[in-house]
Design a protein around this motif. Structure first.
Motif, PDB file in Angstrom:
ATOM      1  N   ALA A 131       0.820  -1.217   0.000  1.00  0.00           N
ATOM      2  CA  ALA A 131       0.000   0.000   0.000  1.00  0.00           C
ATOM      3  C   ALA A 131       0.852   1.265   0.000  1.00  0.00           C
ATOM      4  CB  ALA A 131      -0.948  -0.010   1.193  1.00  0.00           C
ATOM      5  N   GLU A 132       1.966   1.252   0.738  1.00  0.00           N
ATOM      6  CA  GLU A 132       2.842   2.420   0.777  1.00  0.00           C
ATOM      7  C   GLU A 132       3.546   2.621  -0.561  1.00  0.00           C
ATOM      8  OE1 GLU A 132       6.796   3.978   3.239  1.00  0.00           O
ATOM      9  OE2 GLU A 132       5.499   2.428   4.106  1.00  0.00           O
ATOM     10  N   GLU A 133       4.074   1.547  -1.133  1.00  0.00           N
ATOM     11  CA  GLU A 133       4.739   1.625  -2.445  1.00  0.00           C
ATOM     12  C   GLU A 133       3.748   2.045  -3.527  1.00  0.00           C
ATOM     13  OE1 GLU A 133       7.998  -1.942  -1.579  1.00  0.00           O
ATOM     14  OE2 GLU A 133       6.053  -2.383  -2.478  1.00  0.00           O
ATOM     15  N   TYR A 134       2.537   1.550  -3.404  1.00  0.00           N
ATOM     16  CA  TYR A 134       1.461   1.875  -4.349  1.00  0.00           C
ATOM     17  C   TYR A 134       1.223   3.383  -4.360  1.00  0.00           C
ATOM     18  CZ  TYR A 134      -3.218   0.836  -6.460  1.00  0.00           C
ATOM     19  OH  TYR A 134      -4.316   0.730  -7.269  1.00  0.00           O
ATOM     20  N   LEU A 135       1.183   3.981  -3.178  1.00  0.00           N
ATOM     21  CA  LEU A 135       0.947   5.420  -3.098  1.00  0.00           C
ATOM     22  C   LEU A 135       2.100   6.197  -3.727  1.00  0.00           C
ATOM     23  CD1 LEU A 135      -1.251   7.311  -2.047  1.00  0.00           C
ATOM     24  CD2 LEU A 135       0.016   7.488   0.101  1.00  0.00           C
ATOM     25  N   GLN A 136       3.323   5.688  -3.565  1.00  0.00           N
ATOM     26  CA  GLN A 136       4.466   6.330  -4.206  1.00  0.00           C
ATOM     27  C   GLN A 136       4.351   6.252  -5.730  1.00  0.00           C
ATOM     28  OE1 GLN A 136       7.327   8.027  -2.694  1.00  0.00           O
ATOM     29  NE2 GLN A 136       7.221   8.672  -4.831  1.00  0.00           N
ATOM     30  N   LEU A 137       3.884   5.111  -6.242  1.00  0.00           N
ATOM     31  CA  LEU A 137       3.655   4.994  -7.685  1.00  0.00           C
ATOM     32  C   LEU A 137       2.592   5.991  -8.140  1.00  0.00           C
ATOM     33  CD1 LEU A 137       3.568   1.095  -7.993  1.00  0.00           C
ATOM     34  CD2 LEU A 137       5.384   2.602  -8.820  1.00  0.00           C
ATOM     35  N   MET A 138       1.572   6.178  -7.315  1.00  0.00           N
ATOM     36  CA  MET A 138       0.493   7.094  -7.682  1.00  0.00           C
ATOM     37  C   MET A 138       0.969   8.541  -7.732  1.00  0.00           C
ATOM     38  SD  MET A 138      -2.305   5.394  -8.318  1.00  0.00           S
ATOM     39  CE  MET A 138      -3.725   6.437  -8.025  1.00  0.00           C
ATOM     40  N   ILE A 139       1.817   8.926  -6.793  1.00  0.00           N
ATOM     41  CA  ILE A 139       2.288  10.313  -6.825  1.00  0.00           C
ATOM     42  C   ILE A 139       3.194  10.544  -8.025  1.00  0.00           C
ATOM     43  CG2 ILE A 139       4.390  10.125  -5.393  1.00  0.00           C
ATOM     44  CD1 ILE A 139       3.481  12.724  -4.014  1.00  0.00           C
ATOM     45  N   GLY A 140       3.958   9.516  -8.415  1.00  0.00           N
ATOM     46  CA  GLY A 140       4.777   9.651  -9.615  1.00  0.00           C
ATOM     47  C   GLY A 140       3.930   9.853 -10.857  1.00  0.00           C
ATOM     48  N   ASN A 156      -8.016   0.502 -11.405  1.00  0.00           N
ATOM     49  CA  ASN A 156      -7.601  -0.166 -10.168  1.00  0.00           C
ATOM     50  C   ASN A 156      -8.568   0.143  -9.026  1.00  0.00           C
ATOM     51  OD1 ASN A 156      -4.840  -1.403 -10.796  1.00  0.00           O
ATOM     52  ND2 ASN A 156      -4.541   0.691 -11.510  1.00  0.00           N
ATOM     53  N   TYR A 157      -9.845   0.299  -9.350  1.00  0.00           N
ATOM     54  CA  TYR A 157     -10.795   0.800  -8.353  1.00  0.00           C
ATOM     55  C   TYR A 157     -10.888  -0.091  -7.115  1.00  0.00           C
ATOM     56  CZ  TYR A 157     -14.305  -2.637  -9.860  1.00  0.00           C
ATOM     57  OH  TYR A 157     -14.977  -3.799 -10.141  1.00  0.00           O
ATOM     58  N   LYS A 158     -10.744  -1.411  -7.286  1.00  0.00           N
ATOM     59  CA  LYS A 158     -10.854  -2.305  -6.129  1.00  0.00           C
ATOM     60  C   LYS A 158      -9.720  -2.070  -5.140  1.00  0.00           C
ATOM     61  CE  LYS A 158     -13.180  -6.005  -8.712  1.00  0.00           C
ATOM     62  NZ  LYS A 158     -13.059  -7.412  -9.191  1.00  0.00           N
ATOM     63  N   SER A 159      -8.492  -2.043  -5.660  1.00  0.00           N
ATOM     64  CA  SER A 159      -7.343  -1.854  -4.775  1.00  0.00           C
ATOM     65  C   SER A 159      -7.269  -0.426  -4.246  1.00  0.00           C
ATOM     66  CB  SER A 159      -6.046  -2.242  -5.474  1.00  0.00           C
ATOM     67  OG  SER A 159      -5.884  -1.548  -6.693  1.00  0.00           O
ATOM     68  N   VAL A 160      -7.673   0.554  -5.046  1.00  0.00           N
ATOM     69  CA  VAL A 160      -7.722   1.938  -4.573  1.00  0.00           C
ATOM     70  C   VAL A 160      -8.691   2.039  -3.400  1.00  0.00           C
ATOM     71  CG1 VAL A 160      -8.508   4.270  -5.154  1.00  0.00           C
ATOM     72  CG2 VAL A 160      -7.004   3.032  -6.725  1.00  0.00           C
ATOM     73  N   PHE A 161      -9.864   1.445  -3.551  1.00  0.00           N
ATOM     74  CA  PHE A 161     -10.853   1.482  -2.475  1.00  0.00           C
ATOM     75  C   PHE A 161     -10.305   0.823  -1.214  1.00  0.00           C
ATOM     76  CE2 PHE A 161     -14.437   0.097   0.008  1.00  0.00           C
ATOM     77  CZ  PHE A 161     -15.371   1.110  -0.119  1.00  0.00           C
ATOM     78  N   CYS A 162      -9.722  -0.364  -1.368  1.00  0.00           N
ATOM     79  CA  CYS A 162      -9.259  -1.120  -0.200  1.00  0.00           C
ATOM     80  C   CYS A 162      -8.106  -0.437   0.524  1.00  0.00           C
ATOM     81  CB  CYS A 162      -8.860  -2.523  -0.617  1.00  0.00           C
ATOM     82  SG  CYS A 162     -10.258  -3.590  -1.076  1.00  0.00           S
ATOM     83  N   PHE A 166      -6.062   3.449   4.641  1.00  0.00           N
ATOM     84  CA  PHE A 166      -4.657   3.469   5.060  1.00  0.00           C
ATOM     85  C   PHE A 166      -3.958   4.698   4.510  1.00  0.00           C
ATOM     86  CE2 PHE A 166      -0.205   2.493   4.062  1.00  0.00           C
ATOM     87  CZ  PHE A 166       0.277   2.201   5.334  1.00  0.00           C
ATOM     88  N   TRP A 167      -4.204   5.007   3.253  1.00  0.00           N
ATOM     89  CA  TRP A 167      -3.578   6.182   2.650  1.00  0.00           C
ATOM     90  C   TRP A 167      -3.958   7.462   3.382  1.00  0.00           C
ATOM     91  CZ3 TRP A 167      -4.872   4.738  -3.137  1.00  0.00           C
ATOM     92  CH2 TRP A 167      -4.000   3.716  -3.558  1.00  0.00           C
ATOM     93  N   GLN A 169      -4.423   7.772   6.484  1.00  0.00           N
ATOM     94  CA  GLN A 169      -3.690   7.808   7.747  1.00  0.00           C
ATOM     95  C   GLN A 169      -2.172   7.897   7.548  1.00  0.00           C
ATOM     96  OE1 GLN A 169      -4.914   4.683  10.495  1.00  0.00           O
ATOM     97  NE2 GLN A 169      -7.002   4.731   9.733  1.00  0.00           N
ATOM     98  N   PHE A 170      -1.729   7.667   6.337  1.00  0.00           N
ATOM     99  CA  PHE A 170      -0.293   7.612   6.049  1.00  0.00           C
ATOM    100  C   PHE A 170       0.316   9.020   6.044  1.00  0.00           C
ATOM    101  CE2 PHE A 170       3.286   7.406   3.007  1.00  0.00           C
ATOM    102  CZ  PHE A 170       4.046   6.440   3.629  1.00  0.00           C
ATOM    103  N   ASP A 171       1.537   9.127   6.523  1.00  0.00           N
ATOM    104  CA  ASP A 171       2.260  10.394   6.532  1.00  0.00           C
ATOM    105  C   ASP A 171       2.813  10.656   5.127  1.00  0.00           C
ATOM    106  OD1 ASP A 171       3.826  12.613   6.939  1.00  0.00           O
ATOM    107  OD2 ASP A 171       5.147  11.681   8.434  1.00  0.00           O
ATOM    108  N   VAL A 172       2.107  11.475   4.354  1.00  0.00           N
ATOM    109  CA  VAL A 172       2.493  11.692   2.956  1.00  0.00           C
ATOM    110  C   VAL A 172       3.802  12.461   2.828  1.00  0.00           C
ATOM    111  CG1 VAL A 172       0.131  11.565   2.069  1.00  0.00           C
ATOM    112  CG2 VAL A 172       1.065  13.774   2.785  1.00  0.00           C
ATOM    113  N   SER A 173       4.289  13.049   3.924  1.00  0.00           N
ATOM    114  CA  SER A 173       5.582  13.736   3.855  1.00  0.00           C
ATOM    115  C   SER A 173       6.723  12.754   3.589  1.00  0.00           C
ATOM    116  CB  SER A 173       5.849  14.506   5.151  1.00  0.00           C
ATOM    117  OG  SER A 173       6.077  13.614   6.239  1.00  0.00           O
TER     118      SER A 173
END
Length: 218
Positions: A131-140, A156-162, A166-167, A169-173
């Motif tokens: 999930a954390e790596e996924y968010l990094q891919l999304m920001i790229g 990717n609506y299923k995985s985005v929803f799930c 978590f995202w 709550q994640f520290d985006v910094s």
């Protein structure tokens, strides 16, 4: 009747596959499906039990069931007075799902340190990303091509929803970004892409929390 059910990540994924319209069938050794009548009780199970399961995550789902239909099932107290459950025989779960009014909502979420989440299905290169790596891919992708980014949310609506709770709550910094404002704009952009394509379907922890629920979830 408003009911709640604590679920783990795998069950959440199956709920998404149903279109947020139903719960998956019970296993052979699970003769009873038991949603609960108190959000605080659901939180207790999600936080103290589901976060220690193999997916290290617990979610409180909320849904509305036809009131007249719900009266046919026994209410059982399994501890204190707040530990009230509705006992639905597993063979009746399919009909029970058909009596759900609207969508199943996720009103709170809790995560253990071993949480991995759902990996992307298409369009983001690393299909084994947590999930954390996924968010990094999304920001790229967000910084590179907004149209492709919005398309990635949809396909990717299923995985985005799930992963969304978590995202939130994640520290985006902690994310790597080439533009200063990308981190703060990322989740609003995901939310905007979601609602542009799935109007009326709330993302996890996005639904209104009623006053009595807020007290129970505090």
């Amino acid at each position: 009747m408003i009911l709640y059910r604590p679920v783990g990540h795998n069950e959440l994924a199956l709920i998404v596959e149903s279109g947020l319209k139903g719960f998956p069938p019970r296993l052979p050794d699970q003769p009873i499906f038991y949603p609960v009548l108190n959000a605080g009780y659901a939180k207790q199970i999600a936080l103290e039990w589901n976060t220690k399961s193999d997916t290290f995550s617990g979610y409180v789902t909320r849904f509305n069931i036809d009131n007249d239909y719900a009266q046919k099932f026994n209410r059982e107290i399994v501890g204190g007075k707040v530990h009230e459950e509705l006992w639905v025989p597993s063979e009746e779960l399919s009909e029970f799902n058909q009596k759900i009014v609207g969508h199943i909502e996720i009103i709170s979420a809790y995560f253990g340190t071993g949480f991995k989440g759902s990996s992307p299905n298409l369009g983001l290169g690393n299909l084994s990303a947590n999930a954390e790596e996924y968010l990094q891919l999304m920001i790229g992708m967000f910084e590179c091509n907004l149209m492709d980014f919005r398309g990635a949310v949809v396909i990717n609506y299923k995985s985005v929803f799930c992963n969304y709770a978590f995202w939130k709550q994640f520290d985006v910094s902690l994310l790597k970004a080439t533009r200063e404002d990308s981190r703060e704009k990322l989740l609003p952009a995901i939310k905007d892409a979601w609602h542009s394509n799935f109007p009326g379907v709330a993302l996890p922890t996005e639904s209104e929390i009623y006053e009595y629920e807020a007290k129970q979830l505090a």
